[in-house]
Design a protein around this motif. Structure first.
Motif, PDB file in Angstrom:
ATOM      1  N   VAL A 188       4.799  52.838  38.380  1.00  0.00           N
ATOM      2  CA  VAL A 188       5.909  52.564  37.464  1.00  0.00           C
ATOM      3  C   VAL A 188       6.176  53.831  36.669  1.00  0.00           C
ATOM      4  O   VAL A 188       5.255  54.471  36.167  1.00  0.00           O
ATOM      5  N   GLU A 189       7.452  54.182  36.548  1.00  0.00           N
ATOM      6  CA  GLU A 189       7.848  55.366  35.772  1.00  0.00           C
ATOM      7  C   GLU A 189       8.911  54.956  34.761  1.00  0.00           C
ATOM      8  O   GLU A 189       9.936  54.382  35.124  1.00  0.00           O
ATOM      9  N   TYR A 190       8.652  55.251  33.477  1.00  0.00           N
ATOM     10  CA  TYR A 190       9.614  54.934  32.416  1.00  0.00           C
ATOM     11  C   TYR A 190      10.682  56.015  32.373  1.00  0.00           C
ATOM     12  O   TYR A 190      10.372  57.211  32.341  1.00  0.00           O
ATOM     13  N   LYS A 191      11.947  55.612  32.382  1.00  0.00           N
ATOM     14  CA  LYS A 191      13.060  56.570  32.365  1.00  0.00           C
ATOM     15  C   LYS A 191      13.792  56.601  31.029  1.00  0.00           C
ATOM     16  O   LYS A 191      14.662  57.429  30.824  1.00  0.00           O
ATOM     17  N   GLY A 192      13.474  55.684  30.118  1.00  0.00           N
ATOM     18  CA  GLY A 192      14.129  55.618  28.822  1.00  0.00           C
ATOM     19  C   GLY A 192      15.094  54.447  28.744  1.00  0.00           C
ATOM     20  O   GLY A 192      15.496  53.891  29.773  1.00  0.00           O
ATOM     21  N   GLU A 193      15.439  54.059  27.524  1.00  0.00           N
ATOM     22  CA  GLU A 193      16.408  52.973  27.305  1.00  0.00           C
ATOM     23  C   GLU A 193      16.049  51.698  28.061  1.00  0.00           C
ATOM     24  O   GLU A 193      16.894  51.077  28.706  1.00  0.00           O
ATOM     25  N   ASN A 194      14.765  51.293  28.011  1.00  0.00           N
ATOM     26  CA  ASN A 194      14.287  50.069  28.669  1.00  0.00           C
ATOM     27  C   ASN A 194      14.519  50.085  30.176  1.00  0.00           C
ATOM     28  O   ASN A 194      14.737  49.040  30.795  1.00  0.00           O
ATOM     29  N   THR A 195      14.472  51.260  30.776  1.00  0.00           N
ATOM     30  CA  THR A 195      14.715  51.427  32.207  1.00  0.00           C
ATOM     31  C   THR A 195      13.464  51.993  32.881  1.00  0.00           C
ATOM     32  O   THR A 195      12.878  52.958  32.404  1.00  0.00           O
ATOM     33  N   GLU A 200       9.916  50.277  49.146  1.00  0.00           N
ATOM     34  CA  GLU A 200      11.139  50.784  48.518  1.00  0.00           C
ATOM     35  C   GLU A 200      10.897  51.053  47.038  1.00  0.00           C
ATOM     36  O   GLU A 200       9.855  50.734  46.503  1.00  0.00           O
ATOM     37  N   LYS A 201      11.888  51.663  46.417  1.00  0.00           N
ATOM     38  CA  LYS A 201      11.887  51.850  44.970  1.00  0.00           C
ATOM     39  C   LYS A 201      13.020  51.014  44.394  1.00  0.00           C
ATOM     40  O   LYS A 201      14.088  50.903  44.995  1.00  0.00           O
ATOM     41  N   VAL A 202      12.768  50.437  43.221  1.00  0.00           N
ATOM     42  CA  VAL A 202      13.802  49.676  42.535  1.00  0.00           C
ATOM     43  C   VAL A 202      13.891  50.156  41.094  1.00  0.00           C
ATOM     44  O   VAL A 202      12.934  50.697  40.544  1.00  0.00           O
ATOM     45  N   VAL A 203      15.054  49.964  40.497  1.00  0.00           N
ATOM     46  CA  VAL A 203      15.243  50.234  39.082  1.00  0.00           C
ATOM     47  C   VAL A 203      15.240  48.894  38.367  1.00  0.00           C
ATOM     48  O   VAL A 203      15.961  47.973  38.763  1.00  0.00           O
ATOM     49  N   ALA A 204      14.396  48.781  37.350  1.00  0.00           N
ATOM     50  CA  ALA A 204      14.324  47.564  36.544  1.00  0.00           C
ATOM     51  C   ALA A 204      14.802  47.894  35.138  1.00  0.00           C
ATOM     52  O   ALA A 204      14.298  48.830  34.510  1.00  0.00           O
ATOM     53  N   ILE A 205      15.790  47.153  34.664  1.00  0.00           N
ATOM     54  CA  ILE A 205      16.344  47.374  33.327  1.00  0.00           C
ATOM     55  C   ILE A 205      16.158  46.096  32.512  1.00  0.00           C
ATOM     56  O   ILE A 205      16.582  45.021  32.920  1.00  0.00           O
ATOM     57  N   LYS A 206      15.500  46.250  31.380  1.00  0.00           N
ATOM     58  CA  LYS A 206      15.270  45.133  30.470  1.00  0.00           C
ATOM     59  C   LYS A 206      16.471  45.057  29.537  1.00  0.00           C
ATOM     60  O   LYS A 206      16.669  45.923  28.691  1.00  0.00           O
ATOM     61  N   TYR A 213      17.763  46.677  40.501  1.00  0.00           N
ATOM     62  CA  TYR A 213      18.699  47.358  41.396  1.00  0.00           C
ATOM     63  C   TYR A 213      17.905  48.085  42.475  1.00  0.00           C
ATOM     64  O   TYR A 213      16.916  48.752  42.187  1.00  0.00           O
ATOM     65  N   THR A 214      18.350  47.956  43.708  1.00  0.00           N
ATOM     66  CA  THR A 214      17.663  48.625  44.814  1.00  0.00           C
ATOM     67  C   THR A 214      18.471  49.833  45.266  1.00  0.00           C
ATOM     68  O   THR A 214      19.670  49.941  45.010  1.00  0.00           O
ATOM     69  N   GLU A 215      17.793  50.716  45.960  1.00  0.00           N
ATOM     70  CA  GLU A 215      18.422  51.920  46.485  1.00  0.00           C
ATOM     71  C   GLU A 215      19.381  51.540  47.605  1.00  0.00           C
ATOM     72  O   GLU A 215      19.081  50.702  48.452  1.00  0.00           O
ATOM     73  N   ILE A 260      17.426  56.871  44.015  1.00  0.00           N
ATOM     74  CA  ILE A 260      16.827  56.523  42.727  1.00  0.00           C
ATOM     75  C   ILE A 260      16.103  57.710  42.085  1.00  0.00           C
ATOM     76  O   ILE A 260      16.095  57.863  40.888  1.00  0.00           O
ATOM     77  N   ASP A 261      15.479  58.562  42.890  1.00  0.00           N
ATOM     78  CA  ASP A 261      14.737  59.676  42.318  1.00  0.00           C
ATOM     79  C   ASP A 261      15.658  60.486  41.465  1.00  0.00           C
ATOM     80  O   ASP A 261      15.436  61.085  40.560  1.00  0.00           O
TER      81      ASP A 261
END
Length: 67
Positions: free
Chosen positions: A24-31, A39-45, A58-60, A66-67
């Motif tokens: 899991v990698e935190y990207k900021g703003e609850n993302t 696969e990789k997915v983006v999870a937004i709270k 969200y999926t690629e 996503i990277d």
């Protein structure tokens, strides 16, 4: 805050449906970017009130990396 701690969220666990999480990698703003086995997915709270939220996943797709 440890990004892996979101994996303890009951709502997110139901969405991921016991898939193998590699990281899991935190990207900021609850993302967060969640690396799954295939696969990789983006999870937004997303908060809809002070203490209530939903997860959007969200999926690629083709043309969006996503990277």
């Amino acid at each position: 805050m440890d990004p892996d701690s979101i994996l303890n969220d009951d709502q997110l666990q139901k969405i991921l449906d016991d898939q193998q999480v590699d990281g899991v990698e935190y990207k900021g703003e609850n993302t967060y970017v969640i690396s799954l086995e295939e696969e990789k997915v983006v999870a937004i709270k997303e908060y809809y009130s002070f203490m209530n939220y939903n997860w959007s996943i969200y999926t690629e797709t083709a043309g969006f990396d996503i990277d």
